[in-house]
Design an enzyme around this catalytic site. Structure first.
Site, short mmCIF file in Angstrom:
data_model
loop_
_atom_site.label_atom_id
_atom_site.label_comp_id
_atom_site.label_asym_id
_atom_site.label_seq_id
_atom_site.Cartn_x
_atom_site.Cartn_y
_atom_site.Cartn_z
N SER A 163 -9.35 43.91 10.12
CA SER A 163 -8.13 44.06 9.32
C SER A 163 -7.68 42.74 8.70
O SER A 163 -7.00 42.74 7.67
CB SER A 163 -7.00 44.64 10.20
OG SER A 163 -6.78 43.83 11.34
N ASP A 393 4.34 42.32 15.79
CA ASP A 393 2.98 41.94 15.41
C ASP A 393 2.91 40.44 15.10
O ASP A 393 3.41 39.98 14.08
CB ASP A 393 2.54 42.74 14.19
CG ASP A 393 1.07 42.52 13.82
OD1 ASP A 393 0.46 41.59 14.36
OD2 ASP A 393 0.55 43.29 12.99
N HIS A 396 -1.22 39.85 12.63
CA HIS A 396 -1.38 40.01 11.18
C HIS A 396 -0.37 39.16 10.42
O HIS A 396 0.59 38.65 10.98
CB HIS A 396 -1.24 41.50 10.81
CG HIS A 396 -2.34 42.35 11.35
ND1 HIS A 396 -2.26 42.97 12.58
CD2 HIS A 396 -3.55 42.67 10.83
CE1 HIS A 396 -3.38 43.65 12.80
NE2 HIS A 396 -4.18 43.48 11.75
#
Length: 432
Positions: A163, A393, A396
């Protein structure tokens, strides 16, 4: 005997020193013998002097040339600016405030996942957008989107990884779209929405006839669901000596950009019943670090045998640090400013493995060593400003943000092991 005869006889003796029988009796007096011995000794001394001088010259040349060759080798990843003798390591620097950033608006780019558009998701502090990377000894050229679009005309750019790779892929598309007048001429080739559930995404810039593609391959090697080993805890395996079965799709790209590392953790391997396999043999006790290195060597062998360096420029981006306050409890404290210290995250065993493997490859690989510069950016994570605010998070990154810098590095052709000032892609078959 005439003078000519004596001279000739002397030359004959010099040429036949190993055959005393040929010497003329008329020159065998003690006086001549002493002169001959002195002459012979003089010649020997001259010969010895010549040999010594030769080796001194060779040694001197060695001492002079070798350090300069070594210096030249290490300076392959340095830039020379304005014709000066000063060089710049683009990965050694600091973050500085630059109010001309960000380079695009995520809300105007349809290829940014909602989960990465932090401002739209409620983040009110936008200071994280105003930082530019400045190498310690130079200024990098400003990003020129129009120049970049022309460089990529008729090309194929391929991202492969997890990702984090998809985030960088989205970032590059958004950067390039700022230079395209007809936004409708940029589209996903299969009409797909950007999602982590699809293994292939490709965006075409039809006005410039190039595509920017993403292949989801989080381990790079083959992952297989299987219970053939009859061991209850083994639900799947990573075949470390076989590259991902979609790898043939990566061949014939003009630019290949790889990453891996985020999934090489116990929770995403052993915790879900995924173990390692080599030569059709299950390796239950193999460590993650050994497995990652083995997978990298499989990848490097594939690159060396499958990729034509006269066409394809290969990059491998190193590990991106996360900034969890407590990973077990998923606690994430995003700051408003970059950190002043890297707190030990400037190095990483995954990044070290990439650097070591790439160094021994036949095909030149540009290692984008972004680990140290990214270690400062605790302020640039998604945090609570994702499409699922109940989950914090600190892995990311927001867009715009840090991944834009990674693409600026790519656009300049930068990387450890390759000269960063060389072109991003090959033109007319010439090696960059």
């Amino acid at each position: 005997m005439s003078t000519f005869g004596r001279s000739l006889s002397h030359k004959q003796r010099a040429l036949t020193v190993s055959s005393p029988r040929l010497f003329d009796k008329s020159v065998s007096s003690p006086r001549f013998s002493r002169k001959s011995e002195v002459s012979r000794l003089f010649r020997v001394l001259i010969a010895i002097g010549s040999v010594v001088s030769f080796f001194l010259a060779i040694g001197g040349g060695y001492l002079y040339v070798l350090p300069n060759l070594t210096k030249s080798f290490h300076e392959e990843n340095l830039i020379s600016f304005n014709g000066s003798n000063s060089f710049c390591d683009i990965f050694d620097g600091k973050w500085v405030v630059d109010n001309s950033y960000p380079l695009y608006n995520a809300s105007e780019c349809p290829f940014v996942e909602k989960g990465f558009n932090c401002l739209t998701n409620g983040r009110t502090n936008d200071d994280y957008l105003k930082w530019r990377w400045k190498p310690r000894n130079c200024e990098l050229p400003r990003y020129n989107v129009y120049h970049m679009l022309e460089i990529l005309r008729n090309k194929r750019i391929v991202f492969v990884g997890d990702s984090m790779s998809r985030t960088q892929w989205e970032s590059l598309i958004c950067l390039l779209m700022t230079g395209v007048q007809d936004k409708g001429s940029v589209y996903e080739v299969n009409g797909n929405k950007i999602t982590k559930l699809i293994r292939f995404l490709g965006v075409r810039f039809s006005s410039f006839n190039f595509t920017v593609e993403f292949y989801r391959s989080v381990f790079l090697v083959q992952h297989t669901w299987s219970s053939k080993y009859g061991i209850k805890r083994v639900r799947s395996t990573l075949t470390l000596d076989k590259l991902d079965d979609i790898s043939d799709e990566w061949i014939n790209a003009d630019v290949l950009i790889f990453n891996s590392g985020q999934w090489w953790v116990p929770g995403k391997l052993f915790g879900v019943g995924c173990y390692f396999q080599v030569n059709s043999t299950l390796r239950i006790g193999m460590s993650i670090q050994t497995a990652f290195r083995t997978a990298l060597e499989t990848w490097s062998s594939w690159i060396d045998t499958k990729i034509n360096p006269n066409r394809t420029r290969v990059f491998f981006r190193t590990f991106e640090p996360s900034h969890w306050s407590n990973l077990t409890q998923r606690m994430c404290n995003v700051t408003n400013q970059p950190l002043s210290e890297t707190n030990g995250q400037e190095s990483n065993s995954f990044s070290d493995a990439v650097l070591e493997v790439a160094h021994s490859m036949k095909v030149p690989v540009n290692v984008l060593h972004i680990t140290p510069m990214s270690a400062y950016r605790k302020d640039a994570h998604v945090g609570l400003w994702s499409d699922n605010p109940s989950l914090s998070d600190c892995s990311h990154w927001c867009l715009p943000g840090l991944p834009d810098l990674w693409n600026e590095m790519v656009s300049r052709g930068g990387g450890v092991g390759y000269h960063p000032s060389s072109p991003l892609v090959k033109h007319e078959g010439n090696v960059a």
